[in-house]
Design an enzyme around this catalytic site. Sequence first.
Site, PDB file in Angstrom:
ATOM      1  N   GLN A   1       0.842  -1.195   0.000  1.00 36.76           N
ATOM      2  CA  GLN A   1       0.000   0.000   0.000  1.00 36.76           C
ATOM      3  C   GLN A   1       0.876   1.243   0.000  1.00 36.76           C
ATOM      4  O   GLN A   1       0.378   2.353  -0.106  1.00 36.76           O
ATOM      5  CB  GLN A   1      -0.888   0.013   1.257  1.00 36.76           C
ATOM      6  CG  GLN A   1      -1.886  -1.133   1.312  1.00 36.76           C
ATOM      7  CD  GLN A   1      -2.447  -1.269   2.724  1.00 36.76           C
ATOM      8  OE1 GLN A   1      -3.381  -0.562   3.106  1.00 36.76           O
ATOM      9  NE2 GLN A   1      -1.912  -2.181   3.508  1.00 36.76           N
TER      10      GLN A   1
ATOM     11  N   HIS B   1      -1.711   1.514  -4.019  1.00 40.42           N
ATOM     12  CA  HIS B   1      -2.090   2.922  -3.877  1.00 40.42           C
ATOM     13  C   HIS B   1      -1.225   3.856  -4.711  1.00 40.42           C
ATOM     14  O   HIS B   1      -1.146   5.048  -4.414  1.00 40.42           O
ATOM     15  CB  HIS B   1      -2.068   3.313  -2.391  1.00 40.42           C
ATOM     16  CG  HIS B   1      -3.125   2.610  -1.586  1.00 40.42           C
ATOM     17  ND1 HIS B   1      -3.139   2.553  -0.212  1.00 40.42           N
ATOM     18  CD2 HIS B   1      -4.237   1.932  -1.989  1.00 40.42           C
ATOM     19  CE1 HIS B   1      -4.206   1.863   0.201  1.00 40.42           C
ATOM     20  NE2 HIS B   1      -4.879   1.466  -0.858  1.00 40.42           N
TER      21      HIS B   1
ATOM     22  N   CYS C   1      -0.841  13.551 -16.499  1.00 43.57           N
ATOM     23  CA  CYS C   1      -1.749  14.645 -16.808  1.00 43.57           C
ATOM     24  C   CYS C   1      -3.113  14.046 -17.143  1.00 43.57           C
ATOM     25  O   CYS C   1      -3.223  13.199 -18.041  1.00 43.57           O
ATOM     26  CB  CYS C   1      -1.207  15.450 -17.996  1.00 43.57           C
ATOM     27  SG  CYS C   1      -2.380  16.693 -18.584  1.00 43.57           S
TER      28      CYS C   1
ATOM     29  N   ASN D   1       3.288  -6.870  13.300  1.00 43.92           N
ATOM     30  CA  ASN D   1       2.817  -5.535  13.688  1.00 43.92           C
ATOM     31  C   ASN D   1       2.910  -5.456  15.211  1.00 43.92           C
ATOM     32  O   ASN D   1       2.442  -6.372  15.882  1.00 43.92           O
ATOM     33  CB  ASN D   1       1.356  -5.339  13.227  1.00 43.92           C
ATOM     34  CG  ASN D   1       0.910  -3.896  13.272  1.00 43.92           C
ATOM     35  OD1 ASN D   1       1.219  -3.168  14.213  1.00 43.92           O
ATOM     36  ND2 ASN D   1       0.163  -3.476  12.272  1.00 43.92           N
ATOM     37  N   PRO D   2       3.488  -4.386  15.744  1.00 44.85           N
ATOM     38  CA  PRO D   2       3.544  -4.294  17.209  1.00 44.85           C
ATOM     39  C   PRO D   2       2.161  -4.230  17.837  1.00 44.85           C
ATOM     40  O   PRO D   2       2.012  -4.508  19.019  1.00 44.85           O
ATOM     41  CB  PRO D   2       4.301  -2.981  17.465  1.00 44.85           C
ATOM     42  CG  PRO D   2       4.884  -2.560  16.173  1.00 44.85           C
ATOM     43  CD  PRO D   2       4.122  -3.240  15.070  1.00 44.85           C
TER      44      PRO D   2
HETATM   45  N1  APR Z   1       6.995  -2.222  12.210  1.00 47.84           N
HETATM   46  C1  APR Z   1       5.798  -2.804  11.889  1.00 47.84           C
HETATM   47  N2  APR Z   1       4.627  -2.181  12.013  1.00 47.84           N
HETATM   48  C2  APR Z   1       4.638  -0.931  12.490  1.00 47.84           C
HETATM   49  C3  APR Z   1       5.827  -0.258  12.842  1.00 47.84           C
HETATM   50  C4  APR Z   1       7.050  -0.972  12.686  1.00 47.84           C
HETATM   51  N3  APR Z   1       8.234  -0.438  12.994  1.00 47.84           N
HETATM   52  N4  APR Z   1       5.503   0.984  13.270  1.00 47.84           N
HETATM   53  C5  APR Z   1       4.172   1.090  13.181  1.00 47.84           C
HETATM   54  N5  APR Z   1       3.631  -0.057  12.716  1.00 47.84           N
HETATM   55  C6  APR Z   1       2.237  -0.382  12.430  1.00 47.84           C
HETATM   56  C7  APR Z   1       1.205   0.320  13.275  1.00 47.84           C
HETATM   57  O1  APR Z   1       0.924  -0.429  14.461  1.00 47.84           O
HETATM   58  C8  APR Z   1      -0.002   0.387  12.349  1.00 47.84           C
HETATM   59  O2  APR Z   1      -0.809  -0.775  12.489  1.00 47.84           O
HETATM   60  O3  APR Z   1       1.999   0.078  11.116  1.00 47.84           O
HETATM   61  C9  APR Z   1       0.621   0.386  10.943  1.00 47.84           C
HETATM   62  C10 APR Z   1       0.520   1.695  10.206  1.00 47.84           C
HETATM   63  O4  APR Z   1      -0.813   1.985   9.940  1.00 47.84           O
HETATM   64  P1  APR Z   1      -1.247   3.170   8.970  1.00 47.84           P
HETATM   65  O5  APR Z   1      -0.491   4.395   9.329  1.00 47.84           O
HETATM   66  O6  APR Z   1      -2.719   3.243   8.999  1.00 47.84           O
HETATM   67  O7  APR Z   1      -0.696   2.691   7.535  1.00 47.84           O
HETATM   68  P2  APR Z   1      -1.399   1.788   6.435  1.00 47.84           P
HETATM   69  O8  APR Z   1      -2.144   0.659   7.051  1.00 47.84           O
HETATM   70  O9  APR Z   1      -0.366   1.466   5.442  1.00 47.84           O
HETATM   71  O10 APR Z   1      -2.447   2.803   5.807  1.00 47.84           O
HETATM   72  C11 APR Z   1      -3.238   2.365   4.755  1.00 47.84           C
HETATM   73  O11 APR Z   1      -4.106   4.567   4.513  1.00 47.84           O
HETATM   74  O12 APR Z   1      -4.105   6.891   4.253  1.00 47.84           O
HETATM   75  C12 APR Z   1      -4.013   5.682   3.641  1.00 47.84           C
HETATM   76  O13 APR Z   1      -3.311   5.454   1.462  1.00 47.84           O
HETATM   77  C13 APR Z   1      -2.798   5.478   2.776  1.00 47.84           C
HETATM   78  O14 APR Z   1      -1.836   3.370   2.058  1.00 47.84           O
HETATM   79  C14 APR Z   1      -2.288   4.115   3.173  1.00 47.84           C
HETATM   80  C15 APR Z   1      -3.507   3.492   3.813  1.00 47.84           C
END
Ligand code: APR
Length: 239
Positions: free
Chosen positions: A96, A114, A122, A208-209
């Site tokens: 993503q 994404h 354009c 994922n933590p």
């Molecule tokens: N290692 C693994 N996971 C981690 C770490 C790490 N060091 N640090 C944070 N995380 C986890 C968090 O616990 C959380 O669950 O990464 C996740 C990040 O979540 P989001 O910020 O929501 O990212 P994502 O899931 O990729 O978002 C999806 O949202 O806004 C849109 O288009 C954007 O592609 C993105 C989509």
Amino acid sequence: MSAALDIRDFERVVFFTGAGMSAESGVPTYRGKGGIWKSYDYQNCACQEAFERDPEYVWEFHNYRRGLVSKCAPNLGHQLITRCQQQLPSVRVVTQNIDGLHQAAGSVDVLELHGSLWRVHCEACGWSEEDHAAPVLALRCPACGDAYKRPGIVWFGDPLNEAVIREVADALAACDLLVSIGTSAVVYPAAQMPLIAKRGGATLVEINPEDTPISHAYDHHLRTTATEGLAALCAGLDP
Ligand code: APR
């Protein structure tokens, strides 16, 4: 994590990554502590309506992100995924993320759900290019000269690219191991895609933590960072 879990025991692996994958590279996540959406309102900078209303502000936001990501390098996790691709029979990367760090680490055939921060096009004349400059200073299309260039990103409310969805669905349906890394699983339709692998009988691993809304669907949970989780899973690979 089960101590016996070893990536080499699987034939067809899909890595499914989100912003947490790049967190240890210094790229901010979207949600949680330091998340981008805490400082920026997507309705002003990451949707088609905002682009039509104020393209210069939308570009200011994307140029800020290009500047930030261009200072970041792939981390050990990205490198381990590339090593998997080099050493195992079939490994696909579905992300993503728009940062291009999987490709920078040498991963190939990366499926970007994404879009990419580095592609621009354009909408008026169809011109497009890959541009790694940070920032993009010339905002008007060089072909038709009139319309604003558009970042090649799937913004809120945009449909996903159908060809990419098909390829992702095929890879997920065929895999025997799905490793989801660093996604909060709250943005649809990406959030539920790992379930395609589950329906196909794959083993599901979540790195994922924190818990996510679909953690219950996973067979194994590595409640740690992307680099540590991947290091454990890939410990048996050649260096
Ligand atoms: N290692 C693994 N996971 C981690 C770490 C790490 N060091 N640090 C944070 N995380 C986890 C968090 O616990 C959380 O669950 O990464 C996740 C990040 O979540 P989001 O910020 O929501 O990212 P994502 O899931 O990729 O978002 C999806 O949202 O806004 C849109 O288009 C954007 O592609 C993105 C989509």
